[in-house]
Design a protein around this motif. Structure first.
Motif, PDB file in Angstrom:
ATOM      1  N   ASN A  75      -2.209   1.879  -4.945  1.00 23.79           N
ATOM      2  CA  ASN A  75      -3.142   2.857  -4.381  1.00 23.79           C
ATOM      3  C   ASN A  75      -4.030   2.307  -3.271  1.00 23.79           C
ATOM      4  O   ASN A  75      -4.576   3.082  -2.490  1.00 23.79           O
ATOM      5  CB  ASN A  75      -4.023   3.437  -5.494  1.00 23.79           C
ATOM      6  CG  ASN A  75      -3.237   4.284  -6.472  1.00 23.79           C
ATOM      7  OD1 ASN A  75      -2.275   4.944  -6.098  1.00 23.79           O
ATOM      8  ND2 ASN A  75      -3.640   4.251  -7.737  1.00 23.79           N
ATOM      9  N   SER A  76      -4.221   0.999  -3.217  1.00 24.79           N
ATOM     10  CA  SER A  76      -5.133   0.429  -2.223  1.00 24.79           C
ATOM     11  C   SER A  76      -4.716  -0.994  -1.893  1.00 24.79           C
ATOM     12  O   SER A  76      -3.958  -1.634  -2.646  1.00 24.79           O
ATOM     13  CB  SER A  76      -6.576   0.433  -2.743  1.00 24.79           C
ATOM     14  OG  SER A  76      -6.709  -0.465  -3.838  1.00 24.79           O
ATOM     15  N   VAL A  77      -5.238  -1.498  -0.781  1.00 25.76           N
ATOM     16  CA  VAL A  77      -4.961  -2.886  -0.393  1.00 25.76           C
ATOM     17  C   VAL A  77      -5.578  -3.842  -1.411  1.00 25.76           C
ATOM     18  O   VAL A  77      -4.995  -4.883  -1.738  1.00 25.76           O
ATOM     19  CB  VAL A  77      -5.487  -3.170   1.022  1.00 25.76           C
ATOM     20  CG1 VAL A  77      -5.258  -4.633   1.401  1.00 25.76           C
ATOM     21  CG2 VAL A  77      -4.801  -2.269   2.045  1.00 25.76           C
ATOM     22  N   LEU A  80       0.843  -1.189   0.000  1.00 27.45           N
ATOM     23  CA  LEU A  80       0.000   0.000   0.000  1.00 27.45           C
ATOM     24  C   LEU A  80       0.876   1.236   0.000  1.00 27.45           C
ATOM     25  O   LEU A  80       1.627   1.477   0.939  1.00 27.45           O
ATOM     26  CB  LEU A  80      -0.921  -0.003   1.227  1.00 27.45           C
ATOM     27  CG  LEU A  80      -1.775   1.262   1.430  1.00 27.45           C
ATOM     28  CD1 LEU A  80      -2.741   1.449   0.277  1.00 27.45           C
ATOM     29  CD2 LEU A  80      -2.532   1.179   2.758  1.00 27.45           C
ATOM     30  N   GLY A  81       0.787   2.018  -1.077  1.00 20.74           N
ATOM     31  CA  GLY A  81       1.619   3.208  -1.224  1.00 20.74           C
ATOM     32  C   GLY A  81       0.941   4.456  -0.707  1.00 20.74           C
ATOM     33  O   GLY A  81      -0.129   4.391  -0.091  1.00 20.74           O
ATOM     34  N   PRO A  82       1.594   5.596  -0.909  1.00 24.83           N
ATOM     35  CA  PRO A  82       2.837   5.762  -1.659  1.00 24.83           C
ATOM     36  C   PRO A  82       4.045   5.324  -0.834  1.00 24.83           C
ATOM     37  O   PRO A  82       3.884   4.742   0.239  1.00 24.83           O
ATOM     38  CB  PRO A  82       2.874   7.271  -1.931  1.00 24.83           C
ATOM     39  CG  PRO A  82       2.179   7.860  -0.741  1.00 24.83           C
ATOM     40  CD  PRO A  82       1.080   6.882  -0.400  1.00 24.83           C
ATOM     41  N   ALA A  83       5.229   5.640  -1.339  1.00 29.76           N
ATOM     42  CA  ALA A  83       6.447   5.286  -0.619  1.00 29.76           C
ATOM     43  C   ALA A  83       6.468   5.943   0.758  1.00 29.76           C
ATOM     44  O   ALA A  83       5.945   7.038   0.948  1.00 29.76           O
ATOM     45  CB  ALA A  83       7.674   5.728  -1.423  1.00 29.76           C
ATOM     46  N   GLY A  84       7.054   5.248   1.722  1.00 24.83           N
ATOM     47  CA  GLY A  84       7.183   5.807   3.063  1.00 24.83           C
ATOM     48  C   GLY A  84       6.180   5.282   4.069  1.00 24.83           C
ATOM     49  O   GLY A  84       6.182   5.717   5.224  1.00 24.83           O
ATOM     50  N   THR A  85       5.317   4.331   3.671  1.00 24.00           N
ATOM     51  CA  THR A  85       4.327   3.797   4.604  1.00 24.00           C
ATOM     52  C   THR A  85       4.963   2.735   5.503  1.00 24.00           C
ATOM     53  O   THR A  85       6.024   2.182   5.203  1.00 24.00           O
ATOM     54  CB  THR A  85       3.147   3.159   3.849  1.00 24.00           C
ATOM     55  OG1 THR A  85       3.652   2.089   3.030  1.00 24.00           O
ATOM     56  CG2 THR A  85       2.433   4.176   2.972  1.00 24.00           C
ATOM     57  N   SER A 141      -5.555   7.923   2.793  1.00 28.49           N
ATOM     58  CA  SER A 141      -5.389   6.512   2.448  1.00 28.49           C
ATOM     59  C   SER A 141      -4.209   5.853   3.142  1.00 28.49           C
ATOM     60  O   SER A 141      -4.214   4.642   3.365  1.00 28.49           O
ATOM     61  CB  SER A 141      -5.245   6.358   0.935  1.00 28.49           C
ATOM     62  OG  SER A 141      -4.114   7.078   0.462  1.00 28.49           O
ATOM     63  N   SER A 142      -3.172   6.621   3.477  1.00 25.98           N
ATOM     64  CA  SER A 142      -1.989   6.046   4.119  1.00 25.98           C
ATOM     65  C   SER A 142      -1.179   7.153   4.764  1.00 25.98           C
ATOM     66  O   SER A 142      -1.348   8.340   4.446  1.00 25.98           O
ATOM     67  CB  SER A 142      -1.119   5.303   3.100  1.00 25.98           C
ATOM     68  OG  SER A 142      -0.480   6.231   2.228  1.00 25.98           O
ATOM     69  N   ASN A 143      -0.275   6.766   5.660  1.00 23.51           N
ATOM     70  CA  ASN A 143       0.610   7.759   6.270  1.00 23.51           C
ATOM     71  C   ASN A 143       1.626   8.298   5.266  1.00 23.51           C
ATOM     72  O   ASN A 143       2.068   9.446   5.369  1.00 23.51           O
ATOM     73  CB  ASN A 143       1.337   7.150   7.471  1.00 23.51           C
ATOM     74  CG  ASN A 143       0.411   6.951   8.650  1.00 23.51           C
ATOM     75  OD1 ASN A 143      -0.673   7.513   8.691  1.00 23.51           O
ATOM     76  ND2 ASN A 143       0.820   6.134   9.602  1.00 23.51           N
ATOM     77  N   GLY A 144       1.997   7.478   4.293  1.00 13.69           N
ATOM     78  CA  GLY A 144       2.873   7.968   3.247  1.00 13.69           C
ATOM     79  C   GLY A 144       2.212   9.087   2.461  1.00 13.69           C
ATOM     80  O   GLY A 144       2.850  10.098   2.129  1.00 13.69           O
ATOM     81  N   GLU A 145       0.918   8.915   2.161  1.00 11.00           N
ATOM     82  CA  GLU A 145       0.170   9.968   1.471  1.00 11.00           C
ATOM     83  C   GLU A 145       0.075  11.214   2.340  1.00 11.00           C
ATOM     84  O   GLU A 145       0.181  12.343   1.848  1.00 11.00           O
ATOM     85  CB  GLU A 145      -1.221   9.458   1.116  1.00 11.00           C
ATOM     86  CG  GLU A 145      -2.138  10.492   0.474  1.00 11.00           C
ATOM     87  CD  GLU A 145      -1.601  11.029  -0.846  1.00 11.00           C
ATOM     88  OE1 GLU A 145      -1.972  12.163  -1.207  1.00 11.00           O
ATOM     89  OE2 GLU A 145      -0.814  10.328  -1.515  1.00 11.00           O
TER      90      GLU A 145
END
Length: 363
Positions: free
Chosen positions: A125-127, A100-105, A221-225
């Motif tokens: 973009n998603s699980v 699950l992106g982006p990079a850095g998650t 959507s994610s901590n990377g985002e």
């Protein structure tokens, strides 16, 4: 030359000699890995060959820790060997690992912890995209979150196991430390919004209530985002993410370890398309469904008790006609006692889906 310099000179010569031996042995190991690939291709064929063997790697890492005599800690030595195996596996066939992106998650961090730095990690973009890429064969493996020690099971991941035909090949446990991130030279007093994955917002609820009570909390959507959103922002946004995201997007860590539980951990599953053989210390995961009736759960769990199999997780999901249970337990599906339990469950349940047997997390 002083006495100190003389003594240090002798030790440095010893280190140089040891480094040369290590280098030679690393190349010997890499050469063996290439020969392993050639043998597999010879007998299995290019279309059916399996290069990555999770059970084999788990056994190697366990032996590394068992024979370690220090002064390096067991897990530090195992992590070194993890990277050696990653580099050697890349000589056989580079692994394409979706997350699950982006990079850095944190999911990417889990992927790197499990497969090493030589695997190609691919942000999606998603699980559900991760499941889809693995099922289609576009990615060799995927890494998905399954549970957090403070927030519990990730229900969306459970639902996807029902929809997709993938196999669990491994697990990763990751200590999760959440940081408050700002743009470089940002001021926490100016923050009006905090963005993060909804799980991270929940895990840092008490800290946010105390230190940023008036800031709006926005789930993304994610901590990377979330970290990526700070790039080019006006300085009124803060993000919650980890060290990897802070370094990748060149953000300031305004406050470290803001999670409410200091021992916060997340468990991730490795999904693929292969059946994993027993490593000796394994887990099995299943989905089993039953109609709503008195004693339904007892009927499903009683065979585990009778065969002395330890459960590590039981989760319930309601369905229109009944309930679906996600169950983790110790042992491999090839074990005699586990096989007995699975056969019994196939008879008493509405549906039984074996998600996979895989090595218990080593690192």
């Amino acid at each position: 030359m002083s006495d100190q310099e003389k003594e240090l000179g002798v030790l440095r010569q010893q280190i140089d000699s040891i480094d040369k031996q290590i280098h030679e042995l690393l190349n010997q190991r890499a050469s063996c890995a290439q020969q392993v690939a050639e043998v597999k291709l010879k007998y299995q064929g290019a279309s059916d060959v399996v290069f990555y063997r999770p059970e084999r790697e788990a056994q190697v890492l366990r032996r590394v820790m068992e024979r370690n005599e220090g002064p390096l800690p067991d897990k530090d030595v195992a992590r070194l060997f993890r990277e050696v195996m990653s580099v050697c596996l890349a000589l056989e066939k580079p692994m394409r690992v979706a997350f699950l992106g982006p990079a850095g998650t944190f999911t990417q961090q889990a992927a790197l912890k499990h497969f090493g730095l030589s695997a190609e990690s691919v942000p999606l973009n998603s699980v559900s995209d991760v499941f889809r890429e693995v099922q289609s064969g576009n990615a060799h493996y995927g890494v998905v979150p399954i549970e957090n020690s403070s927030e519990g099971i990730v229900n969306h991941t459970l639902d996807l196991f029902k929809r997709y035909d993938v196999t669990i090949c491994g697990e990763v446990e990751l200590p999760v430390h959440q940081h408050l991130l700002l743009k470089q030279d940002g001021d926490r007093k100016e923050v009006k919004r905090v963005v993060a994955h909804h799980q991270s917002l929940a895990q840092c609820r008490a800290w946010l209530d105390t230190h940023l009570p008036d800031a709006e909390r926005v789930a993304v959507s994610s901590n990377g985002e979330a970290a990526r959103m700070l790039v080019g922002s006006d300085g009124t946004i803060a993000a919650i993410a980890g060290d990897m995201a802070a370094e990748l997007y060149e953000l300031d860590i305004a406050e470290r370890n803001i999670e409410d539980q200091p021992d916060n951990r997340t468990r991730f599953l490795i999904v693929g398309n292969q059946v994993v053989e027993s490593s000796g210390v394994d887990k099995t995961s299943i989905l089993v469904s039953s109609k709503n009736k008195p004693g339904a759960l007892y009927q499903l769990l009683e065979p585990f008790y009778r065969n002395q199999i330890s459960l590590t997780r039981v989760e319930t999901r309601s369905m229109n006609s009944g309930c679906m249970f996600y169950i983790d337990f110790e042992g491999h599906s090839s074990d005699t006692d586990v096989e007995k339990v699975l056969n019994e469950l196939a008879v008493v349940s509405e549906e039984l889906k074996l998600l996979g047997s895989y090595p218990s997390a080593v690192l």
